[in-house]
Design a protein around this motif. Structure first.
Motif: not given
Length: 101
Positions: A43, A68, A71
């Motif tokens: 990330e 994740w 997003q």
């Protein structure tokens, strides 16, 4: 926690040095096996894409899409599994078609 942050910062800094010198492709495979620590690091790396000549290629099994990832603004390319004749042709091209291979 501090150790994890330090590791992520060092990896991010190292990749920043590389992409500052030239356009770069970063390939991260098999995200369906990812653990929480690695997910945090990835990330952090994904934030480099916006301001740098960096292409990040991620692979994972479709049934295990990381949460994740939804997003992020990413382009997904779904690939089917190879059928048997296609898989054999690929292996023959890589290994040769000799009977012993």
């Amino acid at each position: 926690m501090l150790r994890r942050r330090t590791i992520i910062d060092v990896v991010r800094h190292t990749i920043e040095k590389v992409i500052a010198a030239r356009p770069t492709i970063l390939l991260l495979e098999d995200l369906h096996w990812i653990d929480g620590q690695s997910e945090t690091a990835i990330e952090a790396l994904m934030s480099l894409v916006a301001g740098h000549p960096l292409l990040v290629l991620l692979t994972w099994r479709t049934e295990d899409t990381p949460g994740w990832l939804t997003q992020l603004d990413v382009r997904r390319i779904w690939l089917r599994s190879l059928d048997i004749p296609s898989a054999n042709a690929l292996l023959d091209g890589l290994l040769g078609a000799a009977p012993g291979t």
